[in-house]
Design a protein around this motif. Structure first.
Motif, mmCIF file in Angstrom:
data_model
loop_
_atom_site.group_PDB
_atom_site.id
_atom_site.type_symbol
_atom_site.label_atom_id
_atom_site.label_comp_id
_atom_site.label_asym_id
_atom_site.label_seq_id
_atom_site.Cartn_x
_atom_site.Cartn_y
_atom_site.Cartn_z
ATOM 1 N N ILE A 179 11.488 2.666 3.916
ATOM 2 C CA ILE A 179 12.513 2.841 2.891
ATOM 3 C C ILE A 179 11.896 2.437 1.560
ATOM 4 O O ILE A 179 11.340 1.347 1.436
ATOM 5 N N VAL A 180 11.970 3.339 0.591
ATOM 6 C CA VAL A 180 11.354 3.101 -0.710
ATOM 7 C C VAL A 180 12.433 3.186 -1.772
ATOM 8 O O VAL A 180 13.222 4.130 -1.808
ATOM 9 N N ARG A 181 12.443 2.191 -2.643
ATOM 10 C CA ARG A 181 13.408 2.140 -3.744
ATOM 11 C C ARG A 181 12.633 2.160 -5.052
ATOM 12 O O ARG A 181 11.760 1.319 -5.268
ATOM 13 N N LEU A 182 12.933 3.136 -5.902
ATOM 14 C CA LEU A 182 12.266 3.289 -7.193
ATOM 15 C C LEU A 182 13.292 3.116 -8.292
ATOM 16 O O LEU A 182 14.371 3.720 -8.246
ATOM 17 N N ARG A 209 0.835 -1.213 0.000
ATOM 18 C CA ARG A 209 0.000 0.000 0.000
ATOM 19 C C ARG A 209 0.862 1.252 0.000
ATOM 20 O O ARG A 209 0.528 2.244 -0.664
ATOM 21 N N LEU A 210 1.955 1.233 0.733
ATOM 22 C CA LEU A 210 2.866 2.377 0.742
ATOM 23 C C LEU A 210 3.482 2.568 -0.637
ATOM 24 O O LEU A 210 3.585 3.699 -1.127
ATOM 25 N N SER A 211 3.870 1.490 -1.285
ATOM 26 C CA SER A 211 4.426 1.569 -2.643
ATOM 27 C C SER A 211 3.407 2.178 -3.607
ATOM 28 O O SER A 211 3.751 3.034 -4.426
ATOM 29 N N GLU A 212 2.158 1.767 -3.490
ATOM 30 C CA GLU A 212 1.104 2.315 -4.351
ATOM 31 C C GLU A 212 0.936 3.816 -4.133
ATOM 32 O O GLU A 212 0.782 4.583 -5.082
ATOM 33 N N ALA A 213 0.957 4.241 -2.869
ATOM 34 C CA ALA A 213 0.795 5.666 -2.553
ATOM 35 C C ALA A 213 1.965 6.481 -3.091
ATOM 36 O O ALA A 213 1.770 7.569 -3.650
ATOM 37 N N ILE A 214 3.162 5.958 -2.966
ATOM 38 C CA ILE A 214 4.335 6.693 -3.433
ATOM 39 C C ILE A 214 4.371 6.710 -4.954
ATOM 40 O O ILE A 214 4.737 7.714 -5.570
ATOM 41 N N SER A 215 3.939 5.636 -5.583
ATOM 42 C CA SER A 215 3.837 5.623 -7.043
ATOM 43 C C SER A 215 2.814 6.662 -7.504
ATOM 44 O O SER A 215 3.045 7.390 -8.479
ATOM 45 N N ARG A 258 6.514 17.614 -0.657
ATOM 46 C CA ARG A 258 6.685 16.796 0.552
ATOM 47 C C ARG A 258 5.379 16.666 1.353
ATOM 48 O O ARG A 258 5.028 15.578 1.801
ATOM 49 N N ALA A 259 4.645 17.758 1.533
ATOM 50 C CA ALA A 259 3.411 17.725 2.334
ATOM 51 C C ALA A 259 2.396 16.757 1.723
ATOM 52 O O ALA A 259 1.730 16.004 2.448
ATOM 53 N N TYR A 260 2.285 16.751 0.392
ATOM 54 C CA TYR A 260 1.365 15.840 -0.286
ATOM 55 C C TYR A 260 1.784 14.387 -0.058
ATOM 56 O O TYR A 260 0.955 13.534 0.269
ATOM 57 N N LEU A 261 3.066 14.101 -0.205
ATOM 58 C CA LEU A 261 3.571 12.751 0.025
ATOM 59 C C LEU A 261 3.286 12.304 1.454
ATOM 60 O O LEU A 261 2.805 11.195 1.693
ATOM 61 N N GLU A 262 3.548 13.182 2.412
ATOM 62 C CA GLU A 262 3.329 12.838 3.815
ATOM 63 C C GLU A 262 1.850 12.616 4.110
ATOM 64 O O GLU A 262 1.491 11.736 4.896
ATOM 65 N N THR A 263 0.966 13.360 3.452
ATOM 66 C CA THR A 263 -0.476 13.147 3.601
ATOM 67 C C THR A 263 -0.865 11.765 3.090
ATOM 68 O O THR A 263 -1.651 11.050 3.742
ATOM 69 N N LEU A 264 -0.323 11.375 1.945
ATOM 70 C CA LEU A 264 -0.614 10.040 1.396
ATOM 71 C C LEU A 264 -0.160 8.934 2.354
ATOM 72 O O LEU A 264 -0.865 7.947 2.541
ATOM 73 N N ILE A 265 0.985 9.126 2.984
ATOM 74 C CA ILE A 265 1.506 8.132 3.932
ATOM 75 C C ILE A 265 0.594 8.051 5.157
ATOM 76 O O ILE A 265 0.225 6.967 5.604
ATOM 77 N N GLU A 320 1.390 11.703 -10.084
ATOM 78 C CA GLU A 320 0.592 12.923 -10.007
ATOM 79 C C GLU A 320 1.430 14.178 -9.803
ATOM 80 O O GLU A 320 1.123 15.219 -10.366
ATOM 81 N N TYR A 321 2.453 14.073 -8.971
ATOM 82 C CA TYR A 321 3.195 15.284 -8.621
ATOM 83 C C TYR A 321 4.474 15.460 -9.439
ATOM 84 O O TYR A 321 4.797 16.553 -9.859
ATOM 85 N N MET A 322 5.186 14.372 -9.640
ATOM 86 C CA MET A 322 6.466 14.473 -10.346
ATOM 87 C C MET A 322 6.308 14.257 -11.852
ATOM 88 O O MET A 322 7.213 14.537 -12.616
ATOM 89 N N GLY A 323 5.144 13.722 -12.276
ATOM 90 C CA GLY A 323 4.857 13.609 -13.695
ATOM 91 C C GLY A 323 5.191 12.282 -14.336
ATOM 92 O O GLY A 323 4.891 12.067 -15.502
ATOM 93 N N ARG A 324 5.797 11.385 -13.585
ATOM 94 C CA ARG A 324 6.179 10.095 -14.165
ATOM 95 C C ARG A 324 6.358 9.083 -13.039
ATOM 96 O O ARG A 324 7.008 9.355 -12.040
ATOM 97 N N GLY A 325 5.798 7.903 -13.246
ATOM 98 C CA GLY A 325 5.937 6.851 -12.249
ATOM 99 C C GLY A 325 7.124 5.955 -12.542
ATOM 100 O O GLY A 325 7.641 5.938 -13.660
ATOM 101 N N PRO A 326 7.560 5.202 -11.553
ATOM 102 C CA PRO A 326 8.693 4.292 -11.741
ATOM 103 C C PRO A 326 8.274 3.004 -12.433
ATOM 104 O O PRO A 326 7.103 2.630 -12.423
#
Length: 119
Positions: free
Chosen positions: A39-42, A9-15, A75-82, A20-26
């Protein structure tokens, strides 16, 4: 929820954040919970133009500055998703990119031992 389910679920949120924010998923994303850290590895998240830009030292410097600035502003958006997935306070968030391998690492520390919260 099991540790593997929470990590997924964390991987899905970070993806989602990356798309959405950075414009491209891993191409590949994997999250690991270790105590009070996520710890997240992309892998495979650089666009062809970013890959071209990082072929010289000036391009690497420019790329890292832009990516760092984007990450900091989102960062705030990412932290909200987490926090929507796990009810914890975020202590700190760190990120770095290897232009050599096209790998990105995000480390998030939280105020609780996440392994204690897992079923």
């Amino acid at each position: 929820m099991t540790k593997g389910q929470l990590e997924a679920r964390l991987s899905e949120a970070i993806s989602k954040y990356e798309i959405e924010y950075m414009g491209r998923g891993p191409k590949v994303i994997k999250s690991y919970i270790i105590g009070d850290m996520i710890i997240v590895r992309l892998l495979g998240f650089l666009s062809p133009s970013e890959q071209k830009l990082t072929e010289n030292p000036q391009g690497v410097e420019l790329f890292k500055k832009v990516r760092t600035s984007l990450f900091e502003s989102g960062r705030a958006y990412l932290e909200t998703l987490i926090r929507e997935i796990v009810d914890v306070a975020i202590v700190s968030t760190h990120s770095d990119v290897s232009t050599k391998t096209g790998e990105k690492v995000i480390i998030i520390t939280v105020d609780k031992n996440l392994e204690d919260l897992i079923l």
